[in-house]
Design an enzyme around this catalytic site. Sequence first.
Site, PDB file in Angstrom:
ATOM      1  N   ASP A 154      41.593  39.672  67.378  1.00 31.50           N
ATOM      2  CA  ASP A 154      41.389  38.915  68.609  1.00 31.50           C
ATOM      3  C   ASP A 154      42.416  37.779  68.759  1.00 31.50           C
ATOM      4  OD1 ASP A 154      40.267  37.796  70.873  1.00 31.50           O
ATOM      5  OD2 ASP A 154      38.679  36.746  69.790  1.00 31.50           O
ATOM      6  N   GLU A 394      37.208  39.468  58.074  1.00 29.01           N
ATOM      7  CA  GLU A 394      36.368  40.518  58.639  1.00 29.01           C
ATOM      8  C   GLU A 394      36.922  41.925  58.471  1.00 29.01           C
ATOM      9  OE1 GLU A 394      35.320  39.473  62.646  1.00 29.01           O
ATOM     10  OE2 GLU A 394      34.209  37.699  61.988  1.00 29.01           O
ATOM     11  N   TYR A 445      28.000  34.605  64.821  1.00 28.84           N
ATOM     12  CA  TYR A 445      27.950  34.372  66.276  1.00 28.84           C
ATOM     13  C   TYR A 445      26.584  34.707  66.878  1.00 28.84           C
ATOM     14  CZ  TYR A 445      32.917  33.559  65.977  1.00 28.84           C
ATOM     15  OH  TYR A 445      34.142  33.028  65.662  1.00 28.84           O
ATOM     16  N   GLU A 481      33.335  30.462  60.570  1.00 27.68           N
ATOM     17  CA  GLU A 481      33.502  30.558  62.030  1.00 27.68           C
ATOM     18  C   GLU A 481      32.138  30.487  62.687  1.00 27.68           C
ATOM     19  OE1 GLU A 481      35.564  33.909  63.730  1.00 27.68           O
ATOM     20  OE2 GLU A 481      37.176  33.820  62.240  1.00 27.68           O
TER      21      GLU A 481
END
Length: 570
Positions: A154, A394, A445, A481
């Site tokens: 990303d 990740e 998230y 994160e």
Amino acid sequence: MLYPQRNKNRHFVDLSGFWDFRFDPDDKGVGENWTKGFNNGCPIAVPASWNDQFADDRDFLGPAWYQLKFMMPREWDKKKIMIRFGSVNYLSDVRLNGEVVGHHEGGHLPFEYEISDKIVSEDNLLVVRVDGRLSDNHVPPRGRPMNNPQTNFDFYPFCGIHRPVLLYAIPNEGLRDITVRPSIKDTTGILDVTLETVGLNDAYVNLSLKGFGSEITNTSKIELNIQKMTLEVKQAKFWNPETPNLYDLIVEIVKADTIIDSYSLKVGIRTIEVKGDKLLLNGKPIYLTGFGRHEDFPITGRGYVPAVIIKDYSLMNWIGANSFRTSHYPYSEQMMELADRLGFLVIDEIPAVGLTLRKDVIERQQELCDQFIEVLIKRDKNHPSVIMWSLANEPHNSLKSGEFFRKLYDKTKDLDNTRPVTVVNMMGVKEKAFEFCEVLCINRYYGWYLQPGNIDEACELLSKEMDNLYEKHRKPIILSEFGADTIPGWHSQPPEMFSEEYQTEFIKKYIDVCRSKPYVIGEHVWNMCDFKTSQGITRMGSTNYKGVFTRDRRPKMAAHLLRKLWKEKN
Ligand code: BDP
């Protein structure tokens, strides 16, 4: 790996400036001999990504050609001459005066070639072909067609010559590398120094450490190409974020009473270790506040911009951050040097983001990750600011991922056993690499991609998951994160996704969870600034809006909250 330096024995010239440039959409440059120089080029700034420098062709990823004419400084005649690229994304082929110099794969890390037998005193022509096209075989790899460009990560796959190109000269015989390992005994700092030299007979080394009004010197005859020496500093001034004390380590190689080579390196005396569920700096637990970031700025893309580096450190200082992760690739040498000088703690990550670990590519991914960690450690091993190596962000789960990271972890420890190692994960308790990594970094998230709009439920899940993870591994955890896309100036009550209120509440409640767990040793918000990424349905204006600052570095509401929370904490 010694960064080029200017002194009586060493010199460099920075080739930054306007180069000649040409896109090669039909890939005809090699066939048409552009390797020997091409016509009809247009000017381009180096260093900088090429993507945003022109009105069109933003998404053209290569191949493209750069060329530059230069002269060799006259006094370099009998020296060893090298050319060094700080970072070129992704493949590069370098030619000098029509001759092949080398081929390199991988962005974000330096590479260099000896050109002593190719360089001429006048009118040298350097030609570099760069190819940034995405591929399953590259690291980071190409992804599925949900994104344009088709990345498996990303952030925008900016291409080009991203960091300075340096032409440098060193003595043919002399110093090639310095490795410094600090340790502490009460108030004494001990520096174990390993020197690598070439071609020296009857030579001596003078090693001295200067700083804080004192000077310690040690002299020794050079017996082998690898020379080990120790310096002891009584009442040492240790390095830490509050007082980032740096000494000057000066190496002089002396032959027949003449200094034939020398190098000066900034060193900090500090230790870093994991004990139980704590990360100890100089024997004391530390708590990380800060960000995952990107090297990203309008127009220059991923290119090196000194003023942006200064601004970012100034903002991190303003907000009370004491650390950051070089997500998702190593940052410039200059960024690392300033981390030492300004007292920031760095989790140093290789460009292994979105690894697919698929059967058909896993072998190549392993080779590239091996290459990346080796070069990264060579480059950054002497920075006191680097407190941890991160082997990936990740990675996808695969049958072989445990084995993959075990090998990479072992290699890392062979190269440097003085720092903890982590893999940044999204798999939770299933992550096999957590069995051997010393620190667990997790990206979460809930309340964004999962449980959208429901921060309370998100925090309950986060809390449970952290407890389970700790229960299983009993190791310190960093929340590496967490964050929410936020359109600056967009407000809502009650707080809704994309509003400044939602980001502020999200960050506050996540931080409350972190601070309620004694084994959580750090909170890194995603992201420091908004950043460019590929186009896709979740990225308005091909931008990731999770920054607490905008892409041009203006604070959102959440920045003021963080400033309060972090200033209180540190
Ligand atoms: C995380 C990735 C990061 C992304 C972030 C996001 O590590 O690169 O930018 O998600 O979606 O999982 O904003």
